[in-house]
Every structure is written in C-alpha cells, then in structure tokens.
Motif scaffolding. Structure first.
Motif, mmCIF file in Angstrom:
data_model
loop_
_atom_site.group_PDB
_atom_site.id
_atom_site.type_symbol
_atom_site.label_atom_id
_atom_site.label_comp_id
_atom_site.label_asym_id
_atom_site.label_seq_id
_atom_site.Cartn_x
_atom_site.Cartn_y
_atom_site.Cartn_z
ATOM 1 N N SER A 130 0.802 -1.220 0.000
ATOM 2 C CA SER A 130 0.000 0.000 0.000
ATOM 3 C C SER A 130 0.837 1.273 0.000
ATOM 4 N N HIS A 131 2.158 1.138 -0.122
ATOM 5 C CA HIS A 131 3.038 2.299 -0.218
ATOM 6 C C HIS A 131 3.674 2.297 -1.598
ATOM 7 N N MET A 132 3.465 3.381 -2.362
ATOM 8 C CA MET A 132 3.839 3.391 -3.775
ATOM 9 C C MET A 132 4.879 4.469 -4.078
ATOM 10 N N TRP A 133 5.862 4.098 -4.907
ATOM 11 C CA TRP A 133 6.812 5.028 -5.511
ATOM 12 C C TRP A 133 6.539 5.087 -7.005
ATOM 13 N N ILE A 134 6.660 6.302 -7.577
ATOM 14 C CA ILE A 134 6.561 6.420 -9.021
ATOM 15 C C ILE A 134 7.520 7.517 -9.481
ATOM 16 N N VAL A 135 8.194 7.266 -10.591
ATOM 17 C CA VAL A 135 9.174 8.201 -11.117
ATOM 18 C C VAL A 135 8.768 8.589 -12.533
ATOM 19 N N GLY A 136 8.697 9.892 -12.782
ATOM 20 C CA GLY A 136 8.395 10.390 -14.118
ATOM 21 C C GLY A 136 9.529 11.256 -14.644
ATOM 22 N N ARG A 137 9.692 11.262 -15.946
ATOM 23 C CA ARG A 137 10.712 12.109 -16.585
ATOM 24 C C ARG A 137 10.021 13.126 -17.481
ATOM 25 N N LYS A 138 10.387 14.392 -17.320
ATOM 26 C CA LYS A 138 9.718 15.436 -18.101
ATOM 27 C C LYS A 138 9.955 15.240 -19.591
ATOM 28 N N LYS A 139 8.876 15.242 -20.342
ATOM 29 C CA LYS A 139 8.963 15.022 -21.789
ATOM 30 C C LYS A 139 9.681 16.172 -22.474
#
Length: 338
Positions: free
Chosen positions: A329-338
């Motif tokens: 129930s603990h989430m990490w998410i990584v995004g890279r700017k387009k």
C-alpha cells in the motif's frame, strides 16, 4: 526497485505509541475545524482521469469517499476547496503536535530507516537515468530530515525545501535549509530550472493533483525527474482493512493506484520510467487489526495462517512478496519530463 529487505521498520518506530493519546485529541479538534466548512465543500471529477462518474463507497470522519467508475481511483467528493485546505493546514493543532513531539521523538528512526534509504534511492534513480543534477526541490519538506540527508551526500549543488505549513517551514529554516513557504503551484523560479522534484506523501492531500503535477513540470528542466510516493489504494492493507485502514483519514483526498497515477503523470507532461511498492508495514498493520479484534480472519484461513499462526516464520517473507509484486500500500513512481 524494492527497499533493502534488511531495513526492517515497525509502526512504533515512526509513530510512538505513548504519544498517540494526546495526538488523537488534537486530530479530533482538527477534524471538527475542517467539517465546520462542510457547506463550502465542492464536487469534483476523478483526480486521475477526470471522469465524472463514480459510486459511493463509505463515509468516514464526515467525509464521503467515492470510487471512479472508469479508472478505479478512490477520492473524497465533495471536498474542501484550496482556500479551506490552506486555512486548515495553517491552523492545524495536529501538525503542530507532530512538529513539536512526534517528529522529534521518532527522528532518529525515521532518519535511519526512511530518509537515508530515500536519499540513496533518489541518487540511484538519477544515476540510472543519466542525470547529473544541480538542483533538488523537495515539495512538502515537513521536518526537513530528507533535505538534511540529501545535503550530506553532496550529490546536489542546491537543495530547496517547499513547505507551506508555517511551523514546519520554520523548523526547516532552523536546520539551515533553504525554504520556500508557499504551495508549489504559486512558485516562480526566475532563471532557475530544477533537475529533480521529490515529493513524499503529498499528492494524496491535494485538491487538484493534475495542477500540482503541471506546476512541478513547469519548474523542471527537460529530462528532469519527478519522484513521488503516496498510498496505493489497491495495496494489501488498504484492500483488507477497507474503511478501517488508517490510510483513509481526514487529510487524504486522493487514493491512486499504479495504473491511475501513471496515466495522470503521462497527461501532465511526464513519461513514467519507474514504479514500485516497497512498503514494509502492510502485513503488520493487518495483523495488529486482527489481534485487536477490529477484523476477523477466521473466514480467511490463508491470512490467518500467515499473519497470526505462522507470523514469526512467514510474516516477513509475505511482506517481501507484497513489496516485490506491486501489492504493497506504499507506492513510488518516477516520471521524466517530456
């Protein structure tokens, strides 16, 4: 990427039991204050996909929780306006208590078991995606411990804490951290582009998550990273405990899951490059609820065996399984700017 399995953490480490009684009274006062504005709450569409169709789930703390019919995101609807939320956090007695008592009492454990691993993971993400960052912006810096640890590794030339809650912002300043005391949506950084935005357990509190993400994107350089953590509404303890889960509180307005948060990031100008659920507390939280008589596992024999009958042998391995399979129930998410 899962957290190191040797980094064992318990709920007592981060929320000492002896401080909970006083904190509960202050939380009740905060909830009463929030609900005094209930007539001014507004209805919203799904914070992940903007679909307007939802079904009611339950009411807790006087707030209505609904589930999006399209993407499965759970959210509070109707909800406090941004103006109400700003008043709430500025006047919160609960946050003041955390700042004065709970954070100081648990800082050593949090530093070793949460913040040092977070900094290590963040640096690993930067190296993995070929980033040689100059500036790190932490949005929702709280007690400032993450910024302190990030400064110690000397990987970033400049570290800026964004913390709109006055007491917590003052604590960060006293630690020598550069602070911007306003919401990220109101920040303009003239002549400065940020390489990494980190925001831990913030997006679930926000009235308008997509606006928050677009504001972060506007501050980031092209190819820069945004690193978020938040609850996963499809995670184990939230799924088993339902309304009883402490994740459903009076401040969390948005309950994403890996698929819905990924879509939101994509719509907000990011490519999702990494996602994980490295939580360590799911099994313990459900076990404690069963031992305390809050839930009955007699009709769920598998969970009873793992969480009660064979906890010492199987409990940690079961938690590892949840973490490794996007089921915590603990989430990490990584995004890279387009």
């Amino acid at each position: 990427m899962a957290e190191q399995k040797s980094n064992i953490i318990s709920e007592e480490d981060i929320r000492p039991e002896y401080l909970k009684a006083d904190q509960a009274g202050l939380l009740a006062s905060d909830i009463k204050m929030l609900l005094s504005y209930k007539k001014k709450f507004v209805k919203v569409a799904c914070p992940a996909c903007e679909n307007g169709s939802s079904r009611k789930m339950f009411t807790k703390y006087g707030l209505q929780y609904v589930k999006c019919e399209k993407c499965g995101t759970v959210y509070v609807n109707p909800r406090p306006t941004p103006e109400i939320l700003e008043k709430y956090y500025s006047a919160s007695k609960n946050y003041e208590y955390w700042n004065n008592y709970i954070f100081p009492a648990s800082e050593s454990a949090r530093r070793e078991k949460i913040f040092k691993p977070r900094v290590k993971k963040l640096v690993e993400f930067c190296k993995r995606y070929g980033l040689r960052p100059k500036t790190l912006l932490e949005v929702g810096a709280g007690f400032g411990t993450f910024c302190e640890e990030a400064a110690r590794v000397k990987f970033f030339r400049r570290i800026i804490a964004v913390e709109p809650t006055p007491g917590l912002a003052d604590t960060c300043r006293k630690k020598g951290i550069e602070v911007i005391e306003k919401p990220v949506e109101k920040i303009k950084l003239k002549g400065l582009s940020v390489d990494v935005v980190a925001s831990f357990e913030v997006i679930e509190h926000l009235f308008y998550p997509s606006g928050f993400l677009r504001s972060c994107a506007s501050l980031l350089s092209t190819g820069g990273l945004i690193i978020l953590t938040c609850p996963n509404v499809k995670g184990f303890d939230v799924d088993v405990l339902g309304k009883l889960s402490a994740t459903f509180d009076n401040e969390h307005l948005n309950y994403f899951h890996p698929e819905s948060l990924s879509r939101l990031l994509e719509r907000s100008g990011f490519d999702v490059v990494d996602i994980a659920t490295p939580g360590r507390l799911d099994a313990e939280l459900v076990r404690k609820a069963a031992l305390g008589g809050k839930i009955d596992l007699s009709g769920r024999p598998f969970l009873k065996r793992v969480l009660l009958d064979r906890w010492d042998e199987a409990g940690r391995s079961f938690q590892d399984f949840l973490a490794d399979n996007l089921l915590s129930s603990h989430m990490w998410i990584v995004g890279r700017k387009k």
